[in-house]
Design an enzyme around this catalytic site. Structure first.
Site, PDB file in Angstrom:
ATOM      1  CG  LEU A 555      31.135 138.326  10.812  1.00 57.27           C
ATOM      2  CD1 LEU A 555      32.225 138.577  11.827  1.00 57.27           C
ATOM      3  CD2 LEU A 555      31.675 138.525   9.403  1.00 57.27           C
ATOM      4  N   GLY A 556      28.256 134.684  11.150  1.00 56.20           N
ATOM      5  CA  GLY A 556      27.963 133.272  11.345  1.00 56.20           C
ATOM      6  C   GLY A 556      27.090 133.065  12.560  1.00 56.20           C
ATOM      7  CG  PHE A 560      25.183 127.604  22.996  1.00 56.36           C
ATOM      8  CD1 PHE A 560      24.156 127.005  23.696  1.00 56.36           C
ATOM      9  CD2 PHE A 560      26.315 126.868  22.709  1.00 56.36           C
ATOM     10  CE1 PHE A 560      24.268 125.693  24.123  1.00 56.36           C
ATOM     11  CE2 PHE A 560      26.435 125.549  23.132  1.00 56.36           C
ATOM     12  CZ  PHE A 560      25.403 124.971  23.839  1.00 56.36           C
ATOM     13  N   GLY A 561      24.396 131.042  19.787  1.00 57.66           N
ATOM     14  CA  GLY A 561      24.326 132.458  19.479  1.00 57.66           C
ATOM     15  C   GLY A 561      24.776 132.771  18.080  1.00 57.66           C
ATOM     16  CD  GLU A 562      21.830 135.247  15.078  1.00 55.59           C
ATOM     17  OE1 GLU A 562      21.910 136.495  15.066  1.00 55.59           O
ATOM     18  OE2 GLU A 562      20.857 134.623  14.611  1.00 55.59           O
ATOM     19  CB  VAL A 563      29.736 135.806  15.093  1.00 56.74           C
ATOM     20  CG1 VAL A 563      30.888 136.799  15.061  1.00 56.74           C
ATOM     21  CG2 VAL A 563      30.010 134.712  16.107  1.00 56.74           C
ATOM     22  CE  LYS A 594      33.404 134.722  19.758  1.00 59.64           C
ATOM     23  NZ  LYS A 594      34.166 133.761  20.594  1.00 59.64           N
ATOM     24  CG  ASP A 698      38.177 124.894  14.926  1.00 62.18           C
ATOM     25  OD1 ASP A 698      38.703 124.185  14.054  1.00 62.18           O
ATOM     26  OD2 ASP A 698      37.125 125.533  14.734  1.00 62.18           O
TER      27      ASP A 698
END
Length: 842
Positions: A555-556, A560-563, A594, A698
């Site tokens: 997803l993105g 610091f990491g990925e989803v 996550k 956000d």
């Protein structure tokens, strides 16, 4: 074959690939129109310059003149990056054009070139050329290039198994190739027999000619992937033992060395060479004993070589980088003799550090379509007298810089003293004016009558505390005070009696826990007092077996990491009694995972665990729920809900309002009452967060997920998606801010409060009622949006508001305008907004 989610452990992380993933400028506009060309175009409005990812200009995409036929590679979209780049990821999209178009490339191939004359077909590590493209006209499909490519020119070539019309929008992701290396020539890798089994050390991704030696190409020695300590294993899956290394045995080299020649794009001033070597001496493999390098700056090789001998290590079998000092040699080519220290020598990566050499002639890049770049022959180096002048200028500049640094440091020390003094004052205020209700974590004022209303929890830190900004942006409030138009007295400034303009009790900077979040951005800002209460309890979620997660798509990703979007089997067994899925027990559940990067630092890991604690306490029908965690081993993961219809922005952009136009286009529709229903749910979720004193920071349609029957849940990973990179304003190339959704005090003063979330809700409501057909303030540039916030500050009735949407009645537009009031105290609470939307819907 099941495609499980793959976790990279620390020792398997690539040298470069994991961090070199920045958009190179198709969607952002850094790549100019003249650098985008094509084989043909269907019309002027579908020319190459319209092939930019996520742009809708012209007719919405690049479309070739002819239909794409099977086994035909005549049509292509070409991008000139003007210099060599290391490209790790590509994105593609079809032509949507607001529902009018429905053309996309289901498959495509990539060709690339470093000089514009020799074109190379990209192949993956299994030798396949065809890349899976898009499944519809609007979604963005991101594909990792494994292996990555080093190129200046890139061509996207649509492929089809039947005759069809295609259109494409594309983006390239990577970073500039600073090595300047355009090819290396080396002997072909050899084969070892290990326990009766062959182990191949060939350069399997080399893109030059390979016969008895490798010539005029690049491959595994420059693919950004470092080999493991044990050469029989690899961080690449489904490959043979020895895959990561190019290796040779001394039995094939009677002179006792392997010669590798390196060609560069131009003459450079070399400082170091780094060689990643295997040192598994128990298998008779060691790093090189000595390297002797020869340099060629013009036509001839220098007579005197450079020699370097590392310390031979017979104790530590770990693979390692060996740094060779190149003593600022000037050269456009280099050949190095690597001498054996044992029977075998194996390299997985070679990199160079250099500066471009200075000449009286310059490199002139060609115009698009004019052929390969040409270069005047560099015949004269700068003479000694000019060199002395240059050195003198550099020394003077250094002295000036040192003086500037001393002044800056002195100002920072003085500023910190002032900050400490003001912080003590703020702490005293906080003690006198705040009370915390431990049952609900509600933040109330001393006035009992106000305790029922959601209060403002404020992060009063400037951007220096929120983002790693440069000096021009570290102190927005101080910057404002320097500007003539902002130097009002307290009487002139209305509610701006202090930097804390709303006049309500606030949290001091030291009392806020700002978590960066795995996706890089705006994880809820939480009062430290609330965080203390959370940290005293165990995480109320269970450990989930990783093997039950099946990867669907990325997803993105963030700093610091990925989803990842995954399917989870048996998730129902791990849920609380108060939560249930609308599916049968034996079906997999769609979840978002996550994942913290395995190389994340200690602070990021602590933030991740704090985020888990926070998320585990959030239980509201309109907030994404934390379902389970994987924290018993690295990499750390949290598993959250995911809604089958994706985010609200994409959902609405695929629909039309009910009416005659929708009937003609046969597009799916959403009624006005359902729009209000979704907006009411967003307000309800934010009402819950504000009651806990959480500031989202956000809020936007990209951070709201849509489920069945128009169910809405608020999430926080919109920033991590490349799809929405245009929604964030990049400051000095590093920090990103969603300025089109931010209140004026957040932009100018760095203040994020419940009131600033209310402002963002007004923008989100505007997005919803416009079906996300355009960005907020689409007629303004980012700089003009920031200037408009200054008009809100000055309050001279010159500020620009978002216009009333066509579907929006006056009563709802009034809610939006109230959300955008200059004075934070005059903005409605989320409880009031929720009640007003309910009344409007009825």
């Amino acid at each position: 074959m099941e495609n499980h989610l793959i976790f990279l452990l620390p020792e398997t992380l690539p040298c470069v690939v994991g961090v070199c993933r920045y958009p190179l400028g198709m969607s952002g506009g850094q790549i100019q129109d003249e650098d985008i060309s094509a084989s043909s175009q269907w019309s002027e409005s579908t020319a190459a310059r319209y092939g930019r990812l996520d742009f809708e200009e012209g007719d919405g995409a690049w479309c070739p003149e002819r239909t794409v036929e099977p086994d035909s590679l005549k049509e292509f979209l070409q991008i000139d990056l003007r210099s060599l780049h290391f490209i790790t990821l590509v994105g593609t999209q079809g032509r949507h054009a607001g529902g009018i178009g429905n053309e996309f490339a289901q498959m495509y191939k990539i060709k690339y070139s470093r000089d514009g004359s020799r074109w190379i077909s990209w192949r993956n590590r299994q030798g396949e050329q065809v890349i899976e493209g898009n499944r519809n006209a609007y979604d963005i499909m991101l594909k990792d290039l494994e292996p990555p490519i080093i190129a200046r020119f890139v061509r996207f070539m649509p492929v089809s198994d039947h005759s069809m019309n295609v259109c494409m929008r594309v983006e390239l992701y990577g970073c500039e190739w600073l090595d300047g290396l355009v090819s290396y020539n080396a002997p072909a890798g050899e084969q070892m027999s290990l326990e009766g089994q062959p182990v191949h050390f060939n350069d399997s991704v080399y893109d030059g000619a390979v016969i008895y030696s490798m010539t005029e190409g690049l491959g595994q020695l420059t693919d950004g992937m470092c080999g493991l300590d044990d050469f029989t294993h690899s961080h690449v899956y489904n490959v043979w033992p020895g895959y990561d290394y190019v290796g040779w045995t001394n039995e094939s080299f009677p002179n006792g060395y392997v010669e590798i020649m390196f060609e560069f794009d131009r003459t450079r001033n070399f400082t170091t060479m780094k060689v990643h070597c295997n040192n598994m001496f128990t298998r008779h493999i060691k790093a090189f004993r000595q390297v002797v390098c020869y340099f060629r700056s013009e036509a001839d090789w220098e007579a005197t070589p450079l020699s370097f001998s590392p310390v031979v290590d017979d104790v530590n079998p770990s693979a390692r980088f060996i740094t060779v000092s190149l003593a600022n040699h000037m050269a456009s080519a280099m050949k190095c003799h690597f001498y054996f220290a044992d029977t075998w020598m194996m390299f997985s990566e070679i990199t160079f550090q250099s500066d471009t050499a200075m000449y009286n002639t310059t490199l002139a890049p060609p115009k698009t379509g004019s052929g390969p770049p040409t270069r005047d022959d560099p015949t004269h180096k700068i003479d000694d007298s000019n060199t002395r002048i240059l050195i003198g200028c550099l020394v003077a500049i250094i002295f000036i810089l040192v003086a500037i640094i001393v002044i800056i440091l002195w100002r920072q020390v003085w500023q910190k003293m002032l900050e400490k003094a003001s912080r003590r004052m703020l702490d005293d205020e906080l003690t006198a004016s705040l009370s915390l209700q431990s049952e609900t974590f509600a933040y109330s004022h001393n006035n009992p009558s106000s305790s029922s209303a959601p209060s403002e929890q404020e992060s009063s830190s400037t951007y220096e505390r929120i983002f790693p900004l440069g000096p021009d942006y570290q102190e927005p409030s101080r910057l404002i005070r320097k500007l003539p138009e902002f130097s009002h007295s307290s009487e002139e400034a209305g509610d701006m009696k202090s930097p804390y303009c709303d006049g309500v009790p606030h949290y001091a900077e030291a009392d806020i826990v700002n978590l960066q979040g795995v996706t890089g951005g705006n994880t809820y800002a939480v009062p430290a007092l609330t965080m203390d209460l959370l940290s005293g309890k165990d995480v109320a979620v269970e450990e989930f077996p990783r093997k039950l997660l099946t990867f669907k798509e990325k997803l993105g990703e963030g700093q610091f990491g990925e989803v990842h979007l995954c399917e989870a089997e048996g998730m129902q067994e791990f849920m609380d009694e108060d939560f249930s899925f609308d599916i049968s027990d034996n079906q997999p559940v769609l979840v978002a995972v996550k994942m913290l990067r395995a190389d994340a630092n200690k602070n990021a890991r602590n933030d991740f665990l704090k985020e888990i604690k926070i998320m585990s306490r959030l239980k509201d029908p309109n907030i994404i729920r934390l379902l389970a965690v994987c924290i018993c081993s690295d990499p750390l993961c949290m598993i959250t809900e995911y809604m089958e219809n994706g985010d609200l922005n994409q959902f609405l952009s695929r629909h039309e309002p009910e009416g005659q136009l929708a009937l003609i286009s046969n597009a799916p529709t959403v009624s006005y009452s359902n729009l209000c229903y979704m907006a009411t749910q967003i307000a309800s979720g934010m009402r819950y967060l504000s009651s806990l004193n959480f500031v989202h920071r956000d809020l936007a349609t990209r951070n709201c997920l849509v489920g069945k029957n128009y169910t809405i849940k608020i999430a926080d990973f919109g920033m991590s998606r490349n799809l929405y990179s245009g929604d964030y304003y990049r400051i000095q190339g590093r920090a990103v801010l969603p300025i089109r959704w931010m209140s004026w005090e957040s932009i100018l003063l760095g203040k994020f409060t419940t009131a600033s979330d209310v402002w963002a809700f007004g923008v989100t409501l505007w997005e919803t009622l416009t079906f996300c057909n355009e960005q907020p303030y689409s007629q303004l540039t980012d700089e003009q949006v920031i200037e408009n916030t200054g008009e809100f500050f000055r309050d001279q009735k010159r500020q620009v508001y978002l216009p009333q949407p066509v579907l929006c009645p006056d009563s709802v537009y009034k809610i939006m305008l109230n959300c955008w009031r200059r004075n934070t105290k005059e903005r409605p609470s989320f409880q009031e907004i929720h009640r007003a939307l309910l009344e409007n819907d009825t």
